[in-house]
Motif scaffolding. Structure first.
Motif, PDB file in Angstrom:
ATOM      1  N   LEU A  15       1.342   9.426  -5.914  1.00  0.00           N
ATOM      2  CA  LEU A  15       1.817  10.592  -5.920  1.00  0.00           C
ATOM      3  C   LEU A  15       2.959  11.028  -6.787  1.00  0.00           C
ATOM      4  O   LEU A  15       2.789  12.134  -7.240  1.00  0.00           O
ATOM      5  N   VAL A  16       3.717  10.079  -7.236  1.00  0.00           N
ATOM      6  CA  VAL A  16       4.588  10.379  -8.533  1.00  0.00           C
ATOM      7  C   VAL A  16       3.618  10.732  -9.779  1.00  0.00           C
ATOM      8  O   VAL A  16       3.959  11.648 -10.610  1.00  0.00           O
ATOM      9  N   ALA A  17       2.626   9.979  -9.908  1.00  0.00           N
ATOM     10  CA  ALA A  17       1.691   9.978 -11.339  1.00  0.00           C
ATOM     11  C   ALA A  17       0.759  11.378 -10.991  1.00  0.00           C
ATOM     12  O   ALA A  17       0.764  12.119 -12.036  1.00  0.00           O
TER      13      ALA A  17
ATOM     14  N   MET B 216       0.863  -1.220  -0.024  1.00  0.00           N
ATOM     15  CA  MET B 216      -0.047  -0.020  -0.072  1.00  0.00           C
ATOM     16  C   MET B 216       1.051   1.343   0.021  1.00  0.00           C
ATOM     17  O   MET B 216       0.507   2.365  -0.677  1.00  0.00           O
ATOM     18  N   TYR B 217       1.891   1.228   0.824  1.00  0.00           N
ATOM     19  CA  TYR B 217       2.792   2.324   0.536  1.00  0.00           C
ATOM     20  C   TYR B 217       3.402   2.511  -0.749  1.00  0.00           C
ATOM     21  O   TYR B 217       3.574   3.593  -1.194  1.00  0.00           O
ATOM     22  N   GLY B 218       3.807   1.394  -1.351  1.00  0.00           N
ATOM     23  CA  GLY B 218       4.175   1.662  -2.633  1.00  0.00           C
ATOM     24  C   GLY B 218       3.292   2.115  -3.493  1.00  0.00           C
ATOM     25  O   GLY B 218       3.499   3.072  -4.366  1.00  0.00           O
ATOM     26  N   ALA B 219       2.035   1.611  -3.436  1.00  0.00           N
ATOM     27  CA  ALA B 219       1.125   2.044  -4.371  1.00  0.00           C
ATOM     28  C   ALA B 219       0.508   3.760  -4.087  1.00  0.00           C
ATOM     29  O   ALA B 219       0.557   4.529  -5.147  1.00  0.00           O
TER      30      ALA B 219
ATOM     31  N   ALA C 117       5.712   4.323 -12.400  1.00  0.00           N
ATOM     32  CA  ALA C 117       6.380   3.089 -11.669  1.00  0.00           C
ATOM     33  C   ALA C 117       7.742   2.778 -11.693  1.00  0.00           C
ATOM     34  O   ALA C 117       8.545   2.737 -10.952  1.00  0.00           O
ATOM     35  N   LEU C 118       8.288   3.177 -12.915  1.00  0.00           N
ATOM     36  CA  LEU C 118       9.774   3.303 -13.140  1.00  0.00           C
ATOM     37  C   LEU C 118      10.320   4.300 -12.551  1.00  0.00           C
ATOM     38  O   LEU C 118      11.624   4.199 -11.709  1.00  0.00           O
ATOM     39  N   ILE C 119       9.752   5.476 -12.099  1.00  0.00           N
ATOM     40  CA  ILE C 119      10.291   6.649 -11.137  1.00  0.00           C
ATOM     41  C   ILE C 119      10.462   6.082  -9.836  1.00  0.00           C
ATOM     42  O   ILE C 119      11.470   6.009  -8.953  1.00  0.00           O
TER      43      ILE C 119
END
Length: 131
Positions: free
Chosen positions: A73-75, A65-68, A86-88
């Motif tokens: 946030l990056v998106a 969940m933290y990864g998602a 996802a790459l970033i």
């Protein structure tokens, strides 16, 4: 004179057989007690394993969940597609892992390691003095 118990009467007639019978009864009772206690211990152990499994599953899902959330946030901030986000995120997590590795690779308990080496040296010296 008081009456003798059945155990005392049995011991008078055949002392070796009565002693063997007493020991066999003792070991039989110990085996039964061990069976009951091991059944209880097994149930407690299974309960601990179930709780450990639940904790591990919850921890893994928490990390996911933290990864998602990081991916979201990056998106959101960079207005990128999910693949680039996802790459970033992967690059961020890899670089933070490498940074943590370099920061934490020194021994944490340096004083304890020195004390253990001194104790080992003292023990080896005391063994050579007594020999």
């Amino acid at each position: 004179m008081a009456e003798k118990s059945s155990v005392q009467q049995a011991m008078e007639g055949r002392p070796a057989a009565s002693w063997a019978s007493i020991f066999l009864d003792y070991f039989d009772l110990k085996a039964r007690l061990l069976a009951v206690e091991s059944k209880e211990a097994a149930s407690h152990f299974i309960g601990l394993l179930v709780m450990l499994g639940v904790i591990l599953v919850l921890a893994v899902f928490s990390v996911l969940m933290y990864g998602a959330f990081l991916l979201y946030l990056v998106a959101l901030f960079f207005h990128l597609a999910w693949g680039w986000s996802a790459l970033i995120c992967g690059m961020i997590l890899t670089s933070s892992s490498i940074l943590a590795f370099f920061l934490l690779r020194k021994p944490v308990f340096q004083l304890t390691i020195k004390d253990l080496e001194k104790d080992k040296e003292w023990l080896s010296q005391s063994k050579t003095k007594t020999s």
